[in-house]
Write an enzyme that holds these catalytic residues in place. Sequence first.
Site, mmCIF file in Angstrom:
data_model
loop_
_atom_site.group_PDB
_atom_site.id
_atom_site.type_symbol
_atom_site.label_atom_id
_atom_site.label_comp_id
_atom_site.label_asym_id
_atom_site.label_seq_id
_atom_site.Cartn_x
_atom_site.Cartn_y
_atom_site.Cartn_z
ATOM 1 N N PHE A 367 0.803 -1.183 -0.085
ATOM 2 C CA PHE A 367 -0.026 0.031 -0.042
ATOM 3 C C PHE A 367 0.939 1.194 -0.037
ATOM 4 O O PHE A 367 0.678 2.310 -0.739
ATOM 5 C CB PHE A 367 -0.849 0.119 1.266
ATOM 6 C CG PHE A 367 -1.836 1.349 1.280
ATOM 7 C CD1 PHE A 367 -3.039 1.298 0.645
ATOM 8 C CD2 PHE A 367 -1.411 2.227 2.037
ATOM 9 C CE1 PHE A 367 -3.769 2.297 0.768
ATOM 10 C CE2 PHE A 367 -2.221 3.330 2.351
ATOM 11 C CZ PHE A 367 -3.357 3.611 1.741
ATOM 12 N N GLY A 368 1.931 1.240 0.666
ATOM 13 C CA GLY A 368 2.656 2.430 0.858
ATOM 14 C C GLY A 368 3.599 2.510 2.021
ATOM 15 O O GLY A 368 3.985 1.344 2.416
ATOM 16 N N LYS A 385 -0.171 5.440 7.707
ATOM 17 C CA LYS A 385 0.151 4.685 6.546
ATOM 18 C C LYS A 385 -0.202 5.577 5.215
ATOM 19 O O LYS A 385 -1.273 6.128 5.215
ATOM 20 C CB LYS A 385 -0.861 3.343 6.255
ATOM 21 C CG LYS A 385 -0.513 2.713 5.348
ATOM 22 C CD LYS A 385 -1.588 1.463 5.178
ATOM 23 C CE LYS A 385 -1.074 0.298 6.314
ATOM 24 N NZ LYS A 385 -1.733 -0.797 6.005
ATOM 25 N N ASP A 480 -4.684 -11.585 2.809
ATOM 26 C CA ASP A 480 -3.216 -11.526 3.023
ATOM 27 C C ASP A 480 -2.599 -11.698 4.285
ATOM 28 O O ASP A 480 -1.947 -10.744 4.710
ATOM 29 C CB ASP A 480 -2.800 -10.008 2.372
ATOM 30 C CG ASP A 480 -1.376 -9.701 1.834
ATOM 31 O OD1 ASP A 480 -0.667 -10.650 1.641
ATOM 32 O OD2 ASP A 480 -0.752 -8.682 1.757
#
Length: 668
Positions: A367-368, A385, A480
């Site tokens: 995601f980052g 995040k 995940d």
Amino acid sequence: MNPRKRLVFSILLIIVCNLSCSASMASTGNVNLEFPFFNLRNLTLLGDSYLRNGVIGLTRDLEVPSSSSGSVIYNYPIAFFDSTTNITASFSTRFTFSVDNINPTSFGDGLTFFLSPNNQTLGSPGGFLGLVNSSQLTKNRFIAIEFDTKLDLHFDDPDENHVGLDIDSLISIKAANPMMQGINLKSGNSITAWIDYSNEQKKVEVFLGYSNLKPNKAILSVDIDLSDYLKEFMFVGFSASTEGSTELHFIENWGFKTLGLHPARPRIHSHNVSDNSVPLRPPIPVSDSGNRHHKKIGLALGIGFPSFFCAVLVVFGLFSVKKWKGTKTEKSLKAELMAGPRQFSYKELKSATRGFQQTRVLGHGAFGTVYKAFFVDSGAISAVKRSKHTHEGKSEFLSELSIIACLRHKNLVQLQGWCVEKGELLLVYEFMPNGSLDNMLYSETGEPLKWSYRYNIAVGLASALTYLHRECEQQVIHRDIKTSNIMLDGSYNARLGDFGLARLMDHDKSPVSTLTAGTMGYLAPEYLQYGKATEKTDVFSYGIVILELACGRRPIEREGESQRMVNLVDWVWKLHSEGKIVAAADARMNGKFEEAEMKKLLLVGLSCANPDSAERPSMRRVLQILNNEADPLAVPKAKPSLTFSNSLPLSIDELVSDCEEQLEIRID
């Protein structure tokens, strides 16, 4: 914005502001809560507390003595003091609880009902009753009624079966033994408690009974003025703890109400008042023609304004449909955010992360980047995040936010807020001081992770997945699950995070095929082949994680000087076939583990990682096995094999390469 849109927006803004003001005024008045049974919609579970069959368990449910603490808190602050009128509320609560024990000689320590200005109240095990931090005795502020089941001289306890009033200290202001009225707190029977505080009489009273009929005589009565301790807004909840005990603490139902507060009065006097409340004035003469004229104006306004308002709504509806057609995810995001976590400004988050400084980086993911954020005003620490500037990043942001904003479980990372500004997509989470599991498990410095922590992590993760699969309103498939997405709080409890790849599904319906997503090494064979995510693909990933916990090895890694690729599941299954599965235990622990627990964890791991999805257990069954509530599953000596029409999409070298790219160390 064109004039028509501006007009519509202005009218709606006024309406929303008026509604917001009304809601704000209502929130300062009296409340009346009723929980005939519990769900997680309006409650937060902390520590070892859990929800089962509509009942809250506050401490760990194990057959062996353990140290445990947990609390449950109503999500929303309640008004207890009105600064404009200088009125302090009276309050009354009723709840049914039980204290049970499979070993009557292993008692302690008890539970509390508390009021606190802090919505994260969780203390230490033992005599601290899950209410006070043993290393910071004055940190937590509270008013509490304790139901103590152990004599602790450190807190001047009178005996091992007493009720006491505590204010900012576990040394009770006054205590009483309910056995004087035939009530044994440790009987295992359901006990109903009534706690009343009258601000007029300045008195706290506690009543106990084995039935729903409130007794006439109080167990405990204390003359005290709580107005100095009741803040404008406070949180209410329950806590409990044990230390070296098998005592269990349950809250079965709960009701709570405040009395004496009134909603803020509007500045314009209402016409609906009694003659005695408003001074009478002589009527002012008005001509008949003027009166008729006013009536016509009133009639025109009475008809015209509603028509105009309806027209505005129609225009707004058409405008909305046109604007938001084809952008359902944006619409869903706004709907979730209005009732969910708070919105942060970009300026706040930039300041808290020192301009997203590299020294504040905690880790990276699909995601980052995740940053450590320190908010100077509140002294709070969070994890922020920050997304990559891609369409995929935005899609994952919307997915994660819409899902996790609705979820409440003690083993899930709690979302605190969000920000969408300056082309940035940011999520704010509670900070996990012990980082990610992969960092802790594979750290080359320091002591290896203790076995008690590892087993507790396996139980906590199983509890979280049971909740996601079976207990929340819509089923959530995480897709995940891996060690880098499992965070550890200050007590090394597992907190599952990173819902960017999750998908909501209605219970009892077939899953929708999707593109394969996740991390190689944790993906079930059928998911790799067909791209269809189900709860059984999550079970497979869970199996890999707990094999990692037990063995201290990655799912796929190079071995020794030969650099040969070794699959963790194959390696453990081979040892199982040779009758020496415990030899798979992490050598760094130097044998410091319970052999029976180690064997159980390894066998559960193999059961979950079975190539045949039909043979994998549900997460509910896994949780029961780990909690000694069900027998372990039989695991075949030889690893089952499956045959697909096509070969797997990647070679073993490609799997390892991909796995190594995605497993990045997080730095605190």
